[in-house]
Write a protein that holds these residues in place. Structure first.
Motif, short mmCIF file in Angstrom:
data_model
loop_
_atom_site.label_atom_id
_atom_site.label_comp_id
_atom_site.label_asym_id
_atom_site.label_seq_id
_atom_site.Cartn_x
_atom_site.Cartn_y
_atom_site.Cartn_z
N ARG A 167 61.17 39.75 15.37
CA ARG A 167 62.49 39.56 15.66
C ARG A 167 63.08 38.12 15.30
O ARG A 167 64.12 38.10 14.55
CB ARG A 167 63.02 39.48 17.32
CG ARG A 167 62.76 41.16 17.65
CD ARG A 167 63.34 41.34 19.19
NE ARG A 167 63.09 42.40 19.49
CZ ARG A 167 63.79 43.68 19.47
NH1 ARG A 167 64.90 43.48 18.64
NH2 ARG A 167 63.46 44.82 19.97
N ARG A 168 62.14 37.23 15.39
CA ARG A 168 62.60 35.78 14.88
C ARG A 168 62.34 35.76 13.43
O ARG A 168 63.40 34.98 12.79
CB ARG A 168 61.85 34.71 15.53
CG ARG A 168 62.38 34.31 16.93
CD ARG A 168 61.49 33.14 17.53
NE ARG A 168 60.07 32.98 17.26
CZ ARG A 168 59.13 33.24 18.22
NH1 ARG A 168 59.43 33.63 19.18
NH2 ARG A 168 57.91 33.54 17.77
N VAL A 180 62.16 38.58 4.82
CA VAL A 180 62.58 39.49 3.63
C VAL A 180 63.50 38.53 2.70
O VAL A 180 63.30 38.81 1.49
CB VAL A 180 63.85 40.42 4.44
CG1 VAL A 180 64.63 41.20 3.28
CG2 VAL A 180 63.00 41.37 5.41
N GLY A 181 64.00 37.40 3.21
CA GLY A 181 64.77 36.53 2.19
C GLY A 181 63.57 35.91 1.29
O GLY A 181 63.80 35.98 0.05
N THR A 182 62.54 35.73 1.78
CA THR A 182 61.64 34.92 0.90
C THR A 182 61.06 35.97 0.00
O THR A 182 61.00 35.70 -1.35
CB THR A 182 60.49 34.46 1.94
OG1 THR A 182 60.96 33.33 2.70
CG2 THR A 182 59.35 33.93 0.96
N ALA A 183 60.97 37.31 0.31
CA ALA A 183 60.26 38.28 -0.52
C ALA A 183 61.29 38.62 -1.49
O ALA A 183 60.89 38.95 -2.62
CB ALA A 183 59.97 39.66 0.38
N GLN A 240 47.96 31.93 16.25
CA GLN A 240 47.92 30.29 16.07
C GLN A 240 49.26 29.83 15.32
O GLN A 240 49.87 28.80 15.78
CB GLN A 240 46.71 29.81 15.71
CG GLN A 240 45.52 30.52 16.46
CD GLN A 240 45.49 30.02 17.94
OE1 GLN A 240 45.82 28.84 18.10
NE2 GLN A 240 45.07 30.94 18.87
N GLN A 241 49.39 30.30 14.05
CA GLN A 241 50.38 30.01 13.34
C GLN A 241 51.00 31.14 12.39
O GLN A 241 50.66 31.48 11.52
CB GLN A 241 50.08 28.74 12.27
CG GLN A 241 49.58 27.77 12.98
CD GLN A 241 49.24 26.82 11.73
OE1 GLN A 241 48.86 27.03 10.76
NE2 GLN A 241 49.55 25.38 11.91
N PRO A 242 51.71 31.89 13.27
CA PRO A 242 52.12 33.24 12.61
C PRO A 242 53.05 33.23 11.54
O PRO A 242 52.78 33.76 10.58
CB PRO A 242 52.49 34.10 13.82
CG PRO A 242 53.07 32.96 14.84
CD PRO A 242 52.14 31.79 14.75
N ALA A 243 53.94 32.19 11.40
CA ALA A 243 54.94 32.03 10.26
C ALA A 243 54.02 31.99 9.15
O ALA A 243 54.22 32.25 7.94
CB ALA A 243 55.94 31.14 10.69
N ALA A 244 53.20 30.72 9.16
CA ALA A 244 52.23 30.36 8.15
C ALA A 244 51.51 31.47 7.56
O ALA A 244 51.21 31.89 6.53
CB ALA A 244 51.59 29.27 8.43
N TYR A 245 50.85 32.26 8.52
CA TYR A 245 50.07 33.47 8.26
C TYR A 245 50.85 34.55 7.42
O TYR A 245 50.35 35.10 6.53
CB TYR A 245 49.25 33.95 9.60
CG TYR A 245 48.46 34.94 9.29
CD1 TYR A 245 46.91 34.44 9.22
CD2 TYR A 245 48.62 36.30 9.14
CE1 TYR A 245 45.92 35.43 8.99
CE2 TYR A 245 47.57 37.08 9.01
CZ TYR A 245 46.13 36.73 8.95
OH TYR A 245 45.24 37.58 8.77
#
Length: 166
Positions: A14-15, A21-24, A55-60
């Motif tokens: 959700r966050r 999507v924007g990055t993709a 641990q670092q979901p955004a980076a992963y």
């Protein structure tokens, strides 16, 4: 996966889904359909590896997204099949989408330069974070970013007026 992990993953999606999507979209040079497919594949992989990824979901997720794009481009159908220039249907415009002129200019960059520029300057990641996402050295990130920015400047600079207009 336990309920608490499912809830953590759902909160993560959700966050960060819109940002992914924007990055993709930027990494695919504006291909909204491919971007959605890549984000879906990324989220499946992040879900399956949530124990490591939490641990670092955004980076992963960013790294997985870049890997999914790289895997997609290696597939034989990517090299053989090419889509129509224009589709009969139009995609829904995203208000968060960046300048179409920038997206067109990003499409002119090679994939590694595009990824380095998008991650460094759109997502404001450090050189180390981009190197981790792209699985390369920091020197490679710096050179790819510099070359990409030079090419973007050349593409986005308005043409110089020639001659005197007196």
């Amino acid at each position: 996966m336990r309920r608490s992990q499912d809830a953590e993953f759902e909160a993560f999606v959700r966050r960060h889904r819109a940002q992914l999507v924007g990055t993709a979209r930027l990494l695919t040079a504006g291909d909204a359909h491919l971007a959605e497919d890549l984000v879906q594949s990324t989220l499946v992989k992040v879900y399956l590896a949530w124990g490591r990824a939490s641990q670092q979901p955004a980076a992963y997720a960013r790294r997985t997204l870049v890997n999914c794009l790289t895997d997609h481009r290696r597939r034989p159908f990517f090299r053989r099949e090419h889509g129509a220039v224009s589709l009969p249907e139009t995609a829904v415009e995203d208000p968060a989408m960046v300048d179409p002129e920038l997206v067109a200019a990003l499409a002119e960059l090679p994939p590694r330069q595009r990824a380095a520029v998008v991650l460094r300057h759109v997502h404001d990641l450090s050189v180390d974070e981009v190197a981790d996402a792209l699985s390369c050295s920091t020197g490679t990130v710096k050179s790819q970013t510099a070359r990409g920015l030079d090419k973007l400047r050349a593409l986005l600079t308005p043409t110089q007026l020639t001659g005197d207009s007196r």
